[in-house]
Motif scaffolding. Structure first.
Motif, PDB file in Angstrom:
ATOM      1  N   VAL A  51      21.402 -18.391  24.343  1.00  0.00           N
ATOM      2  CA  VAL A  51      21.010 -19.796  24.351  1.00  0.00           C
ATOM      3  C   VAL A  51      22.286 -20.633  24.358  1.00  0.00           C
ATOM      4  CG1 VAL A  51      19.745 -21.636  23.185  1.00  0.00           C
ATOM      5  CG2 VAL A  51      18.895 -19.275  23.090  1.00  0.00           C
ATOM      6  N   CYS A  52      22.387 -21.516  25.336  1.00  0.00           N
ATOM      7  CA  CYS A  52      23.570 -22.374  25.495  1.00  0.00           C
ATOM      8  C   CYS A  52      23.171 -23.808  25.161  1.00  0.00           C
ATOM      9  CB  CYS A  52      24.097 -22.319  26.929  1.00  0.00           C
ATOM     10  SG  CYS A  52      24.311 -20.651  27.589  1.00  0.00           S
ATOM     11  N   PRO A  83      13.738 -28.581  22.226  1.00  0.00           N
ATOM     12  CA  PRO A  83      14.846 -29.505  21.918  1.00  0.00           C
ATOM     13  C   PRO A  83      14.734 -30.189  20.563  1.00  0.00           C
ATOM     14  CG  PRO A  83      14.050 -29.842  24.159  1.00  0.00           C
ATOM     15  CD  PRO A  83      13.065 -28.937  23.493  1.00  0.00           C
ATOM     16  N   HIS A  84      13.513 -30.335  20.041  1.00  0.00           N
ATOM     17  CA  HIS A  84      13.338 -31.044  18.777  1.00  0.00           C
ATOM     18  C   HIS A  84      13.457 -30.122  17.567  1.00  0.00           C
ATOM     19  CE1 HIS A  84      10.970 -34.538  20.847  1.00  0.00           C
ATOM     20  NE2 HIS A  84      12.265 -34.589  21.027  1.00  0.00           N
ATOM     21  N   ALA A  88      16.823 -22.144  17.751  1.00  0.00           N
ATOM     22  CA  ALA A  88      18.225 -22.152  18.182  1.00  0.00           C
ATOM     23  C   ALA A  88      18.904 -23.471  17.807  1.00  0.00           C
ATOM     24  CB  ALA A  88      18.316 -21.916  19.687  1.00  0.00           C
ATOM     25  N   VAL A  89      18.210 -24.578  18.009  1.00  0.00           N
ATOM     26  CA  VAL A  89      18.781 -25.891  17.704  1.00  0.00           C
ATOM     27  C   VAL A  89      19.003 -26.034  16.204  1.00  0.00           C
ATOM     28  CG1 VAL A  89      18.428 -28.386  17.859  1.00  0.00           C
ATOM     29  CG2 VAL A  89      17.701 -26.910  19.738  1.00  0.00           C
ATOM     30  N   ARG A  90      18.024 -25.583  15.405  1.00  0.00           N
ATOM     31  CA  ARG A  90      18.169 -25.698  13.945  1.00  0.00           C
ATOM     32  C   ARG A  90      19.282 -24.795  13.416  1.00  0.00           C
ATOM     33  NH1 ARG A  90      13.779 -23.656  11.772  1.00  0.00           N
ATOM     34  NH2 ARG A  90      12.575 -23.202  13.657  1.00  0.00           N
ATOM     35  N   LEU A  91      19.398 -23.594  13.979  1.00  0.00           N
ATOM     36  CA  LEU A  91      20.481 -22.707  13.582  1.00  0.00           C
ATOM     37  C   LEU A  91      21.839 -23.313  13.922  1.00  0.00           C
ATOM     38  CD1 LEU A  91      19.228 -19.143  14.587  1.00  0.00           C
ATOM     39  CD2 LEU A  91      20.078 -19.799  12.342  1.00  0.00           C
ATOM     40  N   ALA A  92      21.937 -23.868  15.125  1.00  0.00           N
ATOM     41  CA  ALA A  92      23.205 -24.451  15.556  1.00  0.00           C
ATOM     42  C   ALA A  92      23.602 -25.625  14.674  1.00  0.00           C
ATOM     43  CB  ALA A  92      23.098 -24.899  17.015  1.00  0.00           C
ATOM     44  N   PHE A 146      26.788 -21.433  21.299  1.00  0.00           N
ATOM     45  CA  PHE A 146      26.178 -20.321  22.024  1.00  0.00           C
ATOM     46  C   PHE A 146      25.585 -19.338  21.014  1.00  0.00           C
ATOM     47  CE2 PHE A 146      29.607 -22.070  24.493  1.00  0.00           C
ATOM     48  CZ  PHE A 146      29.052 -22.213  25.758  1.00  0.00           C
ATOM     49  N   LEU A 147      24.372 -18.904  21.307  1.00  0.00           N
ATOM     50  CA  LEU A 147      23.647 -17.968  20.442  1.00  0.00           C
ATOM     51  C   LEU A 147      23.291 -16.736  21.250  1.00  0.00           C
ATOM     52  CD1 LEU A 147      21.110 -19.973  18.263  1.00  0.00           C
ATOM     53  CD2 LEU A 147      22.277 -17.906  17.532  1.00  0.00           C
TER      54      LEU A 147
END
Length: 262
Positions: A51-52, A83-84, A88-92, A146-147
């Motif tokens: 995931v980028c 996106p919300h 992945a977004v929460r981890l980042a 990056f994940l």
């Protein structure tokens, strides 16, 4: 292996690293980036899904995309890359806020005790037991994260070190692709108000039938609108349509409500 343990690359690993860096230099299109991620990158960091993400000022997500070598269920992909509230977004964001870069999960949980421990059960429930995350930290608004998910073995400090060596290449390549996509953002025609409205609800995770109920049209009509939108945006699925819409800033303002007609 501890985070600060000395890592010495073998001759073969050095060759893999040099090849991965050189092979990324001519990458100008997302298809080329995907092929690179499935070839040279896999030699050092084998994985099933990458995931980028790109963040702007204020930690605003500007871009998210998933490159994967296996067919993924649409609901799983949404739960990871939404996106919300995607995982992945929460981890980042959690890693960036705590400056835990890189971070990975070793046998028995995340490497060391970290605020990311709270994600362990969710990762396990989604079948994403092995991951490693890295990013360039907080800058003036061109931050990338990056994940890598589903490594074939538990990641270690050695994997994190490989990731650190490749991070500048990943960072510059993603920025180059996003900039080029923005420059080539001129479409054959403008995205219609109806298409923007449907894409908005796709981003919210709604199915075709659910969108149809919201807009007062049939699920088949929604599907037809989406197929035309895919052709216009040059994408092939919902996740890519969302990523392309974000790059084109189609979500900057909520779509104006339309009449209940096709």
């Amino acid at each position: 292996m501890k985070r600060d343990a000395l890592v010495i690359l073998s001759k073969l690993e050095q060759e893999y690293l040099l090849h991965a860096i050189e092979a990324a230099l001519p990458v100008q299109e997302r298809r080329q980036f995907f092929l690179w991620s499935q070839g040279p990158l896999q030699a050092l960091l084998p994985h099933q899904m990458m995931v980028c993400m790109q963040f702007g000022s204020g930690d605003v997500l500007q871009h998210i995309d998933a490159l994967h070598s296996v067919v993924l269920d649409g609901d799983l992909l949404r739960r990871i890359c939404h996106p919300h509230d995607g995982l992945a977004v929460r981890l980042a964001r959690a890693a960036r806020q705590t400056q835990l870069l890189p971070v990975w999960n070793e046998a028995g949980g995340l490497a060391a005790r970290t605020p990311l421990d709270g994600f362990a059960d969710e990762l396990l429930a989604l079948g994403l037991e092995n991951f490693v995350l890295h990013g360039n930290g907080r800058t003036a608004g061109q931050d990338t994260v990056f994940l890598l998910f589903n490594l074939p073995q538990r990641p270690s400090a050695r994997h994190a070190y490989f990731f650190s060596l490749l991070l500048p290449t990943l960072h510059l390549t993603l920025l180059r692709l996003n900039q080029r996509q923005a420059q080539e953002g001129r479409l054959e025609r403008p995205v219609s108000a109806r298409e923007r409205e449907i894409l908005h609800w796709v981003r919210e995770g709604k199915s075709n039938d659910e969108i149809g109920l919201i807009l007062g049209i049939s699920g088949l009509t929604v599907k037809n609108h989406l197929q035309r939108l895919y052709r216009l945006l040059g994408v092939s699925n919902r996740a890519h349509a969302i990523a392309r819409g974000m790059a084109l800033q189609l979500f900057e303002q909520p779509p104006a409500p339309l009449g209940r007609a096709a």
